[in-house]
Design an enzyme around this catalytic site. Sequence first.
Site, PDB file in Angstrom:
ATOM      1  N   THR A 126      18.293 138.467 -49.853  1.00 24.27           N
ATOM      2  CA  THR A 126      18.287 139.901 -49.539  1.00 24.27           C
ATOM      3  C   THR A 126      19.429 140.650 -50.224  1.00 24.27           C
ATOM      4  O   THR A 126      20.482 140.045 -50.520  1.00 24.27           O
ATOM      5  CB  THR A 126      18.391 140.093 -48.007  1.00 24.27           C
ATOM      6  OG1 THR A 126      18.665 141.467 -47.723  1.00 24.27           O
ATOM      7  CG2 THR A 126      19.518 139.263 -47.397  1.00 24.27           C
ATOM      8  N   ASP A 127      19.226 141.943 -50.412  1.00 22.90           N
ATOM      9  CA  ASP A 127      20.314 142.771 -50.983  1.00 22.90           C
ATOM     10  C   ASP A 127      21.524 142.842 -50.062  1.00 22.90           C
ATOM     11  O   ASP A 127      22.625 143.195 -50.493  1.00 22.90           O
ATOM     12  CB  ASP A 127      19.795 144.187 -51.313  1.00 22.90           C
ATOM     13  CG  ASP A 127      19.255 144.969 -50.122  1.00 22.90           C
ATOM     14  OD1 ASP A 127      19.231 144.438 -48.988  1.00 22.90           O
ATOM     15  OD2 ASP A 127      18.831 146.127 -50.328  1.00 22.90           O
ATOM     16  N   GLU A 128      21.332 142.492 -48.778  1.00 16.40           N
ATOM     17  CA  GLU A 128      22.441 142.636 -47.821  1.00 16.40           C
ATOM     18  C   GLU A 128      23.589 141.672 -48.101  1.00 16.40           C
ATOM     19  O   GLU A 128      24.692 141.850 -47.606  1.00 16.40           O
ATOM     20  CB  GLU A 128      21.937 142.426 -46.384  1.00 16.40           C
ATOM     21  CG  GLU A 128      20.797 143.359 -46.061  1.00 16.40           C
ATOM     22  CD  GLU A 128      20.700 143.751 -44.596  1.00 16.40           C
ATOM     23  OE1 GLU A 128      21.560 143.375 -43.803  1.00 16.40           O
ATOM     24  OE2 GLU A 128      19.732 144.461 -44.280  1.00 16.40           O
ATOM     25  N   TYR A 150      23.834 138.278 -39.750  1.00 13.32           N
ATOM     26  CA  TYR A 150      22.583 138.071 -40.505  1.00 13.32           C
ATOM     27  C   TYR A 150      22.892 137.907 -41.989  1.00 13.32           C
ATOM     28  O   TYR A 150      22.505 136.913 -42.617  1.00 13.32           O
ATOM     29  CB  TYR A 150      21.620 139.257 -40.300  1.00 13.32           C
ATOM     30  CG  TYR A 150      20.500 139.291 -41.330  1.00 13.32           C
ATOM     31  CD1 TYR A 150      19.509 138.313 -41.339  1.00 13.32           C
ATOM     32  CD2 TYR A 150      20.453 140.282 -42.316  1.00 13.32           C
ATOM     33  CE1 TYR A 150      18.497 138.312 -42.301  1.00 13.32           C
ATOM     34  CE2 TYR A 150      19.445 140.301 -43.283  1.00 13.32           C
ATOM     35  CZ  TYR A 150      18.480 139.310 -43.268  1.00 13.32           C
ATOM     36  OH  TYR A 150      17.485 139.312 -44.224  1.00 13.32           O
ATOM     37  N   LYS A 154      22.446 134.673 -44.498  1.00  7.95           N
ATOM     38  CA  LYS A 154      21.613 134.704 -45.700  1.00  7.95           C
ATOM     39  C   LYS A 154      22.452 134.353 -46.932  1.00  7.95           C
ATOM     40  O   LYS A 154      21.984 133.649 -47.831  1.00  7.95           O
ATOM     41  CB  LYS A 154      20.966 136.091 -45.878  1.00  7.95           C
ATOM     42  CG  LYS A 154      19.912 136.445 -44.839  1.00  7.95           C
ATOM     43  CD  LYS A 154      18.700 135.542 -44.854  1.00  7.95           C
ATOM     44  CE  LYS A 154      17.826 135.711 -46.070  1.00  7.95           C
ATOM     45  NZ  LYS A 154      16.586 134.864 -45.978  1.00  7.95           N
TER      46      LYS A 154
HETATM   47  P1  NAD Z   1      10.054 138.230 -40.125  1.00 10.07           P
HETATM   48  O1  NAD Z   1      11.123 138.232 -39.096  1.00 10.07           O
HETATM   49  O2  NAD Z   1       8.912 139.180 -40.018  1.00 10.07           O
HETATM   50  O3  NAD Z   1       9.426 136.756 -40.243  1.00 10.07           O
HETATM   51  C1  NAD Z   1      10.185 135.590 -40.187  1.00 10.07           C
HETATM   52  C2  NAD Z   1       9.227 134.429 -39.960  1.00 10.07           C
HETATM   53  O4  NAD Z   1       9.991 133.212 -39.954  1.00 10.07           O
HETATM   54  C3  NAD Z   1       8.497 134.477 -38.627  1.00 10.07           C
HETATM   55  O5  NAD Z   1       7.126 134.166 -38.800  1.00 10.07           O
HETATM   56  C4  NAD Z   1       9.185 133.404 -37.775  1.00 10.07           C
HETATM   57  O6  NAD Z   1       8.347 132.824 -36.813  1.00 10.07           O
HETATM   58  C5  NAD Z   1       9.589 132.408 -38.855  1.00 10.07           C
HETATM   59  N1  NAD Z   1      10.727 131.551 -38.456  1.00 10.07           N
HETATM   60  C6  NAD Z   1      11.907 131.956 -37.914  1.00 10.07           C
HETATM   61  N2  NAD Z   1      12.683 130.879 -37.676  1.00 10.07           N
HETATM   62  C7  NAD Z   1      12.004 129.800 -38.108  1.00 10.07           C
HETATM   63  C8  NAD Z   1      12.290 128.407 -38.146  1.00 10.07           C
HETATM   64  N3  NAD Z   1      13.453 127.930 -37.694  1.00 10.07           N
HETATM   65  N4  NAD Z   1      11.369 127.572 -38.678  1.00 10.07           N
HETATM   66  C9  NAD Z   1      10.170 128.043 -39.137  1.00 10.07           C
HETATM   67  N5  NAD Z   1       9.849 129.348 -39.106  1.00 10.07           N
HETATM   68  C10 NAD Z   1      10.743 130.220 -38.609  1.00 10.07           C
HETATM   69  O7  NAD Z   1      10.820 138.407 -41.517  1.00 10.07           O
HETATM   70  P2  NAD Z   1      10.442 139.173 -42.856  1.00 10.07           P
HETATM   71  O8  NAD Z   1      10.873 140.568 -42.761  1.00 10.07           O
HETATM   72  O9  NAD Z   1       9.051 138.859 -43.226  1.00 10.07           O
HETATM   73  O10 NAD Z   1      11.442 138.448 -43.877  1.00 10.07           O
HETATM   74  C11 NAD Z   1      11.044 137.271 -44.555  1.00 10.07           C
HETATM   75  C12 NAD Z   1      12.200 136.810 -45.438  1.00 10.07           C
HETATM   76  O11 NAD Z   1      12.524 137.836 -46.392  1.00 10.07           O
HETATM   77  C13 NAD Z   1      13.485 136.515 -44.667  1.00 10.07           C
HETATM   78  O12 NAD Z   1      14.089 135.396 -45.266  1.00 10.07           O
HETATM   79  C14 NAD Z   1      14.328 137.765 -44.901  1.00 10.07           C
HETATM   80  O13 NAD Z   1      15.702 137.455 -44.831  1.00 10.07           O
HETATM   81  C15 NAD Z   1      13.905 138.164 -46.290  1.00 10.07           C
HETATM   82  N6  NAD Z   1      14.009 139.596 -46.622  1.00 10.07           N
HETATM   83  C16 NAD Z   1      13.451 140.528 -45.798  1.00 10.07           C
HETATM   84  C17 NAD Z   1      13.505 141.875 -46.160  1.00 10.07           C
HETATM   85  C18 NAD Z   1      12.897 142.952 -45.292  1.00 10.07           C
HETATM   86  O14 NAD Z   1      13.134 144.114 -45.532  1.00 10.07           O
HETATM   87  N7  NAD Z   1      12.094 142.613 -44.288  1.00 10.07           N
HETATM   88  C19 NAD Z   1      14.145 142.253 -47.337  1.00 10.07           C
HETATM   89  C20 NAD Z   1      14.707 141.274 -48.148  1.00 10.07           C
HETATM   90  C21 NAD Z   1      14.622 139.942 -47.785  1.00 10.07           C
HETATM   91  O1  TDX Z   2      16.454 152.013 -34.472  1.00  6.39           O
HETATM   92  C1  TDX Z   2      16.982 152.013 -35.603  1.00  6.39           C
HETATM   93  N1  TDX Z   2      17.668 153.110 -36.024  1.00  6.39           N
HETATM   94  C2  TDX Z   2      18.279 153.178 -37.235  1.00  6.39           C
HETATM   95  O2  TDX Z   2      18.896 154.192 -37.575  1.00  6.39           O
HETATM   96  C3  TDX Z   2      16.909 150.874 -36.478  1.00  6.39           C
HETATM   97  C4  TDX Z   2      16.174 149.630 -36.063  1.00  6.39           C
HETATM   98  C5  TDX Z   2      17.533 150.959 -37.703  1.00  6.39           C
HETATM   99  N2  TDX Z   2      18.206 152.072 -38.066  1.00  6.39           N
HETATM  100  C6  TDX Z   2      18.870 152.111 -39.386  1.00  6.39           C
HETATM  101  C7  TDX Z   2      19.756 150.929 -39.687  1.00  6.39           C
HETATM  102  C8  TDX Z   2      19.619 150.768 -41.178  1.00  6.39           C
HETATM  103  O3  TDX Z   2      20.538 151.609 -41.855  1.00  6.39           O
HETATM  104  O4  TDX Z   2      17.818 152.050 -40.364  1.00  6.39           O
HETATM  105  C9  TDX Z   2      18.198 151.236 -41.478  1.00  6.39           C
HETATM  106  C10 TDX Z   2      17.214 150.092 -41.609  1.00  6.39           C
HETATM  107  O5  TDX Z   2      17.387 149.259 -40.481  1.00  6.39           O
HETATM  108  P1  TDX Z   2      16.523 147.916 -40.283  1.00  6.39           P
HETATM  109  O6  TDX Z   2      15.086 148.259 -40.345  1.00  6.39           O
HETATM  110  O7  TDX Z   2      17.050 147.211 -39.081  1.00  6.39           O
HETATM  111  O8  TDX Z   2      16.847 147.133 -41.629  1.00  6.39           O
HETATM  112  P2  TDX Z   2      18.233 146.643 -42.277  1.00  6.39           P
HETATM  113  O9  TDX Z   2      19.285 146.508 -41.274  1.00  6.39           O
HETATM  114  O10 TDX Z   2      18.498 147.556 -43.465  1.00  6.39           O
HETATM  115  O11 TDX Z   2      17.773 145.183 -42.793  1.00  6.39           O
HETATM  116  C11 TDX Z   2      16.458 145.012 -43.379  1.00  6.39           C
HETATM  117  O12 TDX Z   2      16.506 144.977 -44.779  1.00  6.39           O
HETATM  118  C12 TDX Z   2      17.034 143.846 -45.390  1.00  6.39           C
HETATM  119  C13 TDX Z   2      15.793 143.734 -42.835  1.00  6.39           C
HETATM  120  O13 TDX Z   2      15.805 143.752 -41.429  1.00  6.39           O
HETATM  121  C14 TDX Z   2      16.437 142.519 -43.380  1.00  6.39           C
HETATM  122  O14 TDX Z   2      15.724 141.358 -42.940  1.00  6.39           O
HETATM  123  C15 TDX Z   2      16.435 142.570 -44.876  1.00  6.39           C
HETATM  124  O15 TDX Z   2      17.153 141.494 -45.410  1.00  6.39           O
END
Ligand code: NAD
Ligand code: TDX
Length: 341
Positions: A126-128, A150, A154
Site C-alpha cells: 500500500t501507499d501508506e 496498519y 504492511k
Molecule cells: P479487505 O479487508 O476487504 O479483505 C481482506 C481479506 O483478507 C478478507 O477476505 C479477510 O477475510 C482475509 N483475511 C484476513 N486475515 C486473514 C488471514 N489471517 N488468513 C487468510 N485470510 C485473511 O481488504 P482489501 O481492501 O480488499 O485489501 C486487500 C489487500 O490490498 C490488503 O493487503 C491491503 O493492505 C491492500 N491494499 C488495500 C487498499 C485499499 O484501498 N483497500 C489499497 C492498497 C492496498
Molecule cells: O469515517 C471516516 N471518516 C473519514 O474522514 C473514515 C472511515 C475515514 N475518513 C478519512 C480518513 C482518511 O483520510 O477518509 C480517508 C480514507 O479513510 P479509509 O477509507 O479508512 O482509508 P485509509 O485510511 O486511507 O486506508 C485505505 O487506503 C489504503 C485502506 O483502508 C487501506 O487498506 C489501504 O492500504
Amino acid sequence: MENLLITGGAGFIGSNFVHHILDKYPDCKVIVYDKLTYAGNLDNLQDVADDPRYSFVRGDICDMEFVEDVVQEHKVDGIVNFAAETHVDRSILEPGSFIQTDVYGTHVLLEAVRKFGLRRMVHISTDEVYGSVVEGSSVETDNLLPNSPYSASKAGADLMCRAYHVTYGVPVVITRGSNNFGPYQYPEKVIPLFITNALDDKPLPLYGDGLNVRDWLYVLDHCDAIDLMLHEGRDGEIYNVGSNHELTNLELTETILELMGKPKSLIQFVEDRPGHDRRYSLDSTKIHGLGWRPNHAFENALEGTVRWYTENRWWWEKIKSGAYDNYYERQYGTRRVLTGS
Ligand code: NAD
Ligand code: TDX
C-alpha cells in the site's frame, strides 16, 4: 499461471481480482484461501461458486502446515496475497492481529513459495508504507515511514518480501497501491461508509478538518495492474500503482453528496483519527513504463459505485447491522462531534 492461490480472495480487492482472472484467463484455476474474518464475505464470490475452475478453502495464512497442504493438493504455481487486516481505525484499537496476519502471515506464504519452488508471488502492499507525504510524490526507493499499526505491519510484510528475494531468490513482486474504491468494499472504509450512510440520510463523519488528501484508484484498474505484475513484473521489484486523482476528503464527500442528490448538511466534522496521515501521493512512472494506465475516469467510476451500493442493499445492509456492533460503538460512540449538521 495455471493454479493460482488468491489469499484474501473473499475480501474487496481480492474478490474483484478473482472475477477479473476467471473472466480473462479461461485456462486458469483459482483457489481462494481466506480466513473469512469480519471482512471476508462469500457473497462477493457467489456468482462464481459453480465455476469448475474456482475452489474455496477456508484457512488462515498464519497456519503454515495448512498453507503447505493446500499448495501441494492444488498444485499451486503462483500466489497473489491480498490477505491482511486492512482498516487503519481498527489497527489503532487492536494492533495485534495486524502484526500477526500482515507480517507473520506474509512470511508463511513466502516460505511456501520458497519450499515448493512456485513461479511467482505478487504481494499487495500500500501507499501508506511511505507515511504522510506533504509535498511531491513517493517513488519506490523512498524511505518507509509508516505511522499507524496498519501501515507499519504492511511495511514489515513488504520488507520481508524484499528480504526473501535478496536472501533466497524468492520470485516475489510487490505492488504499492493507492486508495481503492468500487463494488464489494466493506462499509467501514470512507467511500462505502459515506454512500450507505447518505442512502439512509445518516450523518457522514468527516475526520478533523476534512483536508487530508487521498489518491483514488478504481478497483478494476488496480486488478489490471496486479495482473500485469503477475505476468510481467520483475522479481524482487516494487511498483507503485496510483491514479493521480488526489482529492481532499471534503472534496470527495461533496462529490458523493452531489452525485446522490443529498444535502451537504449531512456532513458532520468529528474528532480526528490519531496519527492521521495528511496526504499520500504516488509517482507511478515505473509501472507506466510497462504499459499500465488507469482506464476508468474517476467521476464515472464513482457514479457506478454509488449505483452499485444503491442497487445492492442486500449486500451491505446485513453487514452494517451485524459487524458494526461493538466496533462501531467503540469507534463512533466515543468520537467527539466537532461541528454538527
Ligand atoms: P479487505 O479487508 O476487504 O479483505 C481482506 C481479506 O483478507 C478478507 O477476505 C479477510 O477475510 C482475509 N483475511 C484476513 N486475515 C486473514 C488471514 N489471517 N488468513 C487468510 N485470510 C485473511 O481488504 P482489501 O481492501 O480488499 O485489501 C486487500 C489487500 O490490498 C490488503 O493487503 C491491503 O493492505 C491492500 N491494499 C488495500 C487498499 C485499499 O484501498 N483497500 C489499497 C492498497 C492496498
Ligand atoms: O469515517 C471516516 N471518516 C473519514 O474522514 C473514515 C472511515 C475515514 N475518513 C478519512 C480518513 C482518511 O483520510 O477518509 C480517508 C480514507 O479513510 P479509509 O477509507 O479508512 O482509508 P485509509 O485510511 O486511507 O486506508 C485505505 O487506503 C489504503 C485502506 O483502508 C487501506 O487498506 C489501504 O492500504
